[in-house]
Design a protein around this motif. Structure first.
Motif, PDB file in Angstrom:
ATOM      1  N   GLY A 158       3.776   1.717  -8.383  1.00 24.05           N
ATOM      2  CA  GLY A 158       4.536   1.203  -7.258  1.00 24.05           C
ATOM      3  C   GLY A 158       4.609   0.850  -6.168  1.00 24.05           C
ATOM      4  N   TRP A 159       2.784   2.233  -5.568  1.00 23.71           N
ATOM      5  CA  TRP A 159       2.669   1.724  -4.577  1.00 23.71           C
ATOM      6  C   TRP A 159       1.212   0.724  -4.643  1.00 23.71           C
ATOM      7  CZ3 TRP A 159       4.865   2.731  -0.092  1.00 23.71           C
ATOM      8  CH2 TRP A 159       5.252   4.169  -0.307  1.00 23.71           C
ATOM      9  N   LEU A 160       1.133   0.127  -5.961  1.00 20.59           N
ATOM     10  CA  LEU A 160      -0.235  -0.538  -6.124  1.00 20.59           C
ATOM     11  C   LEU A 160       0.407  -2.042  -5.768  1.00 20.59           C
ATOM     12  CD1 LEU A 160      -2.014   0.991  -8.944  1.00 20.59           C
ATOM     13  CD2 LEU A 160      -2.583   0.479  -7.102  1.00 20.59           C
ATOM     14  N   LEU A 161       1.060  -2.324  -5.897  1.00 21.23           N
ATOM     15  CA  LEU A 161       2.942  -3.384  -6.071  1.00 21.23           C
ATOM     16  C   LEU A 161       3.337  -3.333  -4.960  1.00 21.23           C
ATOM     17  CD1 LEU A 161       5.106  -3.382  -9.633  1.00 21.23           C
ATOM     18  CD2 LEU A 161       3.535  -4.912  -8.709  1.00 21.23           C
ATOM     19  N   VAL A 162       3.035  -2.430  -4.073  1.00 20.06           N
ATOM     20  CA  VAL A 162       3.185  -2.606  -3.209  1.00 20.06           C
ATOM     21  C   VAL A 162       2.238  -3.146  -2.663  1.00 20.06           C
ATOM     22  CG1 VAL A 162       3.922  -1.231  -0.508  1.00 20.06           C
ATOM     23  CG2 VAL A 162       5.299  -1.481  -2.705  1.00 20.06           C
ATOM     24  N   ALA A 163       1.436  -2.766  -2.424  1.00 24.63           N
ATOM     25  CA  ALA A 163       0.264  -3.458  -1.440  1.00 24.63           C
ATOM     26  C   ALA A 163      -0.049  -4.616  -2.274  1.00 24.63           C
ATOM     27  CB  ALA A 163      -1.270  -2.093  -2.276  1.00 24.63           C
ATOM     28  N   LEU A 164      -0.941  -4.846  -3.457  1.00 23.28           N
ATOM     29  CA  LEU A 164      -0.489  -6.139  -3.885  1.00 23.28           C
ATOM     30  C   LEU A 164       0.456  -7.071  -3.023  1.00 23.28           C
ATOM     31  CD1 LEU A 164      -2.116  -8.335  -5.693  1.00 23.28           C
ATOM     32  CD2 LEU A 164      -0.728  -7.901  -7.146  1.00 23.28           C
ATOM     33  N   CYS A 165       1.862  -7.352  -2.988  1.00 25.24           N
ATOM     34  CA  CYS A 165       2.554  -7.927  -3.361  1.00 25.24           C
ATOM     35  C   CYS A 165       2.724  -8.126  -1.386  1.00 25.24           C
ATOM     36  CB  CYS A 165       3.527  -7.595  -3.084  1.00 25.24           C
ATOM     37  SG  CYS A 165       4.368  -8.021  -4.648  1.00 25.24           S
ATOM     38  N   ALA A 166       2.249  -7.347  -0.502  1.00 24.77           N
ATOM     39  CA  ALA A 166       2.567  -6.500   1.018  1.00 24.77           C
ATOM     40  C   ALA A 166       0.694  -7.525   1.808  1.00 24.77           C
ATOM     41  CB  ALA A 166       2.564  -5.595   2.230  1.00 24.77           C
ATOM     42  N   ALA A 167      -0.506  -7.588   1.449  1.00 27.72           N
ATOM     43  CA  ALA A 167      -1.226  -7.910   1.279  1.00 27.72           C
ATOM     44  C   ALA A 167      -0.845  -9.609   0.550  1.00 27.72           C
ATOM     45  CB  ALA A 167      -2.682  -7.885   0.391  1.00 27.72           C
ATOM     46  N   THR A 168      -0.557 -10.463  -0.388  1.00 25.42           N
ATOM     47  CA  THR A 168       0.033 -11.344  -0.628  1.00 25.42           C
ATOM     48  C   THR A 168       0.739 -12.083   0.867  1.00 25.42           C
ATOM     49  OG1 THR A 168      -0.814 -11.384  -3.142  1.00 25.42           O
ATOM     50  CG2 THR A 168       0.844 -13.243  -2.005  1.00 25.42           C
ATOM     51  N   GLY A 169       1.445 -11.340   1.139  1.00 25.06           N
ATOM     52  CA  GLY A 169       2.190 -12.229   1.614  1.00 25.06           C
ATOM     53  C   GLY A 169       1.855 -12.153   3.081  1.00 25.06           C
ATOM     54  N   GLY A 170       0.854 -11.738   3.464  1.00 24.28           N
ATOM     55  CA  GLY A 170       0.219 -11.396   4.568  1.00 24.28           C
ATOM     56  C   GLY A 170      -0.327 -12.171   5.159  1.00 24.28           C
ATOM     57  N   TYR A 171      -1.340 -12.583   4.547  1.00 30.27           N
ATOM     58  CA  TYR A 171      -2.162 -13.826   4.490  1.00 30.27           C
ATOM     59  C   TYR A 171      -0.565 -15.154   4.315  1.00 30.27           C
ATOM     60  CZ  TYR A 171      -4.749 -18.068   2.431  1.00 30.27           C
ATOM     61  OH  TYR A 171      -5.943 -19.146   3.350  1.00 30.27           O
ATOM     62  N   CYS A 172      -0.103 -15.076   3.157  1.00 37.58           N
ATOM     63  CA  CYS A 172       0.544 -16.619   3.556  1.00 37.58           C
ATOM     64  C   CYS A 172       1.140 -16.237   4.550  1.00 37.58           C
ATOM     65  CB  CYS A 172       1.859 -16.533   2.894  1.00 37.58           C
ATOM     66  SG  CYS A 172       1.279 -16.505   0.892  1.00 37.58           S
ATOM     67  N   LEU A 173       1.714 -15.402   5.242  1.00 37.50           N
ATOM     68  CA  LEU A 173       2.228 -15.674   7.024  1.00 37.50           C
ATOM     69  C   LEU A 173       1.323 -15.973   7.254  1.00 37.50           C
ATOM     70  CD1 LEU A 173       3.830 -12.127   7.171  1.00 37.50           C
ATOM     71  CD2 LEU A 173       4.574 -14.450   7.001  1.00 37.50           C
ATOM     72  N   SER A 174      -0.591 -15.988   7.148  1.00 36.57           N
ATOM     73  CA  SER A 174      -1.397 -16.440   8.554  1.00 36.57           C
ATOM     74  C   SER A 174      -1.373 -17.591   8.541  1.00 36.57           C
ATOM     75  CB  SER A 174      -2.485 -15.648   8.207  1.00 36.57           C
ATOM     76  OG  SER A 174      -3.006 -16.241   6.765  1.00 36.57           O
ATOM     77  N   ARG A 175      -0.894 -18.572   7.045  1.00 39.26           N
ATOM     78  CA  ARG A 175      -0.857 -19.421   6.832  1.00 39.26           C
ATOM     79  C   ARG A 175       0.026 -20.368   7.151  1.00 39.26           C
ATOM     80  NH1 ARG A 175      -5.458 -21.823   6.851  1.00 39.26           N
ATOM     81  NH2 ARG A 175      -5.002 -23.378   5.729  1.00 39.26           N
ATOM     82  N   THR A 176       0.996 -20.018   7.204  1.00 35.63           N
ATOM     83  CA  THR A 176       1.747 -20.305   8.109  1.00 35.63           C
ATOM     84  C   THR A 176       2.156 -21.458   9.251  1.00 35.63           C
ATOM     85  OG1 THR A 176       2.843 -18.634   8.849  1.00 35.63           O
ATOM     86  CG2 THR A 176       4.020 -18.936   7.176  1.00 35.63           C
ATOM     87  N   ARG A 177       0.992 -21.447  10.081  1.00 37.13           N
ATOM     88  CA  ARG A 177       0.729 -21.630  11.081  1.00 37.13           C
ATOM     89  C   ARG A 177       0.075 -23.306  11.566  1.00 37.13           C
ATOM     90  NH1 ARG A 177       1.981 -17.265  16.028  1.00 37.13           N
ATOM     91  NH2 ARG A 177       4.186 -16.977  15.163  1.00 37.13           N
TER      92      ARG A 177
END
Length: 201
Positions: free
Chosen positions: A8-27
């Motif tokens: 579960g924590w590995l999934l959280v880390a993977l998805c949170a890192a991916t979401g953080g990068y995608c947020l950085s690309r929204t601008r």
């Protein structure tokens, strides 16, 4: 979801890192890429929250309905914009949220909390394993879809011919030259995360 806390924590880390990068690309980048990045960020962060081990973080009982409302709206928006993959992903999130709601209604556990509790105790003798949540046929169809998607997206990431040399040369130039590749890699990572979460239902 029937996953050990470590998974579960590995999934959280993977998805949170991916979401953080995608947020950085929204601008930054072209408009089409920004729209894609917004959809991917919402999906990835939602997956990160859903994958939180309940032995550490207990989500409120209404969280399954919140997921259903948010990702139901996201699915409708994606369909209106003809983004089929985003629509499938959002509907998959709705499906998993409703499956967790069904577990709450069957007693003994409370939705996401119960899923995490089962996963944390699955190795203890005498514990009763709960039946898989959701509809097996629908889960199988979603697993097949994401398996094909991950394989196809992974193949597209592989360099062809002199692609490695060209990519290395471009890396020294504009930042935007490598951005689509990273965004596609994030999509592959999210597809793998979705496979893990569907398998754990």
């Amino acid at each position: 979801m029937h996953t050990p806390p470590l998974v579960g924590w590995l999934l959280v880390a993977l998805c949170a890192a991916t979401g953080g990068y995608c947020l950085s690309r929204t601008r930054t980048g072209p408009a089409a890429q920004r729209v894609t990045a917004r959809g991917e960020a919402l999906m990835a962060l939602g997956m990160a929250v859903m994958a939180l081990p309940a032995s550490v973080v207990v989500l409120p009982g209404w969280s399954a309905w919140a997921f259903t409302a948010v990702f139901g709206a996201a699915a409708l928006w994606a369909l209106l914009r003809r983004h089929l993959h985003h629509a499938v992903g959002a509907l998959a999130m709705v499906y998993m949220a409703l499956a967790m709601g069904d577990m709450e209604g069957m007693g003994g556990t409370e939705g996401m909390e119960g899923m995490g509790a089962v996963s944390g105790m699955s190795g203890m003798p005498g514990m009763v394993h709960s039946a898989p949540a959701g509809v097996p046929v629908l889960t199988g169809l979603l697993l097949a879809y994401y398996t094909v998607y991950v394989l196809a997206a992974g193949v597209r990431l592989a360099p062809v011919g002199d692609g490695v040399a060209a990519g290395s040369a471009a890396a020294g130039g504009a930042w935007s030259a490598g951005t689509p590749v990273v965004l596609r890699a994030c999509q592959v990572a999210m597809g793998l995360g979705m496979l893990a979460m569907l398998t754990a239902l």
